[in-house]
Design an enzyme around this catalytic site. Structure first.
Site, PDB file in Angstrom:
ATOM      1  N   GLU A   1      43.604 116.465  55.169  1.00 56.21           N
ATOM      2  CA  GLU A   1      42.740 115.279  55.145  1.00 56.21           C
ATOM      3  C   GLU A   1      41.506 115.666  54.340  1.00 56.21           C
ATOM      4  OE1 GLU A   1      43.666 112.423  56.053  1.00 56.21           O
ATOM      5  OE2 GLU A   1      45.423 112.945  57.266  1.00 56.21           O
TER       6      GLU A   1
ATOM      7  N   GLU B   1      34.711 104.801  53.761  1.00 53.96           N
ATOM      8  CA  GLU B   1      36.097 104.411  53.497  1.00 53.96           C
ATOM      9  C   GLU B   1      37.072 105.544  53.808  1.00 53.96           C
ATOM     10  OE1 GLU B   1      34.095 105.196  49.414  1.00 53.96           O
ATOM     11  OE2 GLU B   1      33.589 104.285  51.353  1.00 53.96           O
TER      12      GLU B   1
ATOM     13  N   HIS C   1      45.032 108.638  60.306  1.00 57.85           N
ATOM     14  CA  HIS C   1      45.760 109.804  59.814  1.00 57.85           C
ATOM     15  C   HIS C   1      45.223 111.058  60.498  1.00 57.85           C
ATOM     16  CE1 HIS C   1      47.439 108.015  55.858  1.00 57.85           C
ATOM     17  NE2 HIS C   1      47.374 107.115  56.805  1.00 57.85           N
TER      18      HIS C   1
ATOM     19  N   ASP D   1      50.712 114.213  61.515  1.00 56.41           N
ATOM     20  CA  ASP D   1      51.482 113.830  60.329  1.00 56.41           C
ATOM     21  C   ASP D   1      52.479 114.919  59.944  1.00 56.41           C
ATOM     22  OD1 ASP D   1      50.086 111.495  60.289  1.00 56.41           O
ATOM     23  OD2 ASP D   1      49.038 111.862  58.408  1.00 56.41           O
TER      24      ASP D   1
END
Length: 231
Positions: A10, A53, A152, A157
């Site tokens: 990430e 964002e 996420h 993941d």
């Protein structure tokens, strides 16, 4: 034994060339394409702000990462864990670009993409042309539970992708070489036959009609010395 690493990151944004950094790394060890239970997971202080964002995607704010190690502090541990095997990622160019940027900034040698990368996005697009290849879509296609996935999360993941990867390379029975009715040795030294469970009822066959029986009789007359009449 073949060891590979499935990993995910990430980040603060989409491009390390514009200053974006890694904030989370997760990596799972696979042996013969199956999870062993060994994993590497770390949150990283990016030394910069995290745009709103980006937070909407992964849920992390800069406050969440205060006091976490810098990438340079965990680089050697990460490299030791991944070793020199293949590295599997969903959209591998993205993750490799970020990891290699961080390795360069930390004074370490970047990973060789061409010899090490396996991209599950490419695999999915080859297997299902024209169909969505994102992780959620593939999990739904293969019946993999997505109930824990909100924002996420690199470690979750990775676990989902490990299940997807197994399906992409042929499913959970890949390489086992066991049929549903394979003969198996029993404890007493005899054999035991597995019963295939298909969920279907056997359908009775209707008896042959007179015309079919007559054609069969004519066929038998044309045979010379049939085996069932030999002594």
């Amino acid at each position: 034994m073949t060891r590979s690493i499935l990993f995910d990151t990430e980040t603060t944004g989409l491009d390390p060339d514009t200053g974006d950094r890694v904030i989370e790394i997760a990596a799972l060890e696979l042996v013969n394409d199956l999870r062993t239970g060994n994993y590497f997971h770390v949150l990283v202080n990016p030394e910069r702000d995290i745009p709103p964002e980006a937070t909407k995607v992964h849920g992390f704010t800069l406050a969440d990462l205060e006091g976490k190690p810098l990438f340079a502090d965990i680089a050697d541990e990460f490299l030791a864990f991944i070793g020199d095997g293949k590295m599997i990622a969903h959209n591998a160019p993205f993750d490799f670009k970020f990891i290699n940027a961080e390795l360069k900034w930390a004074g370490r040698t970047p990973l060789d993409y061409d010899s090490r990368a396996i991209d599950t996005v490419i695999m999915a697009r080859k297997k299902f042309p024209g169909m969505p290849a994102n992780l959620d879509a593939l999990c739904r296609r293969f019946g993999i539970d997505l109930s824990e996935r909100g924002t996420h999360n690199a470690l979750l993941d990775c676990r989902l992708l490990a299940d997807v990867y197994v399906e992409l390379i042929g499913g959970r029975q890949r390489g086992l070489g066991l049929g549903s009715d394979r003969q198996q040795s029993s404890a007493s030294g005899g054999t035991r036959k597995r019963r295939a469970v298909t969920g279907r009822r056997a359908r009775p066959m209707p008896p042959p009609d007179e015309a079919t029986l007559a054609r069969h009789a004519e066929f038998l007359k044309g045979l010379s010395d049939p085996i069932w009449l030999q002594e």
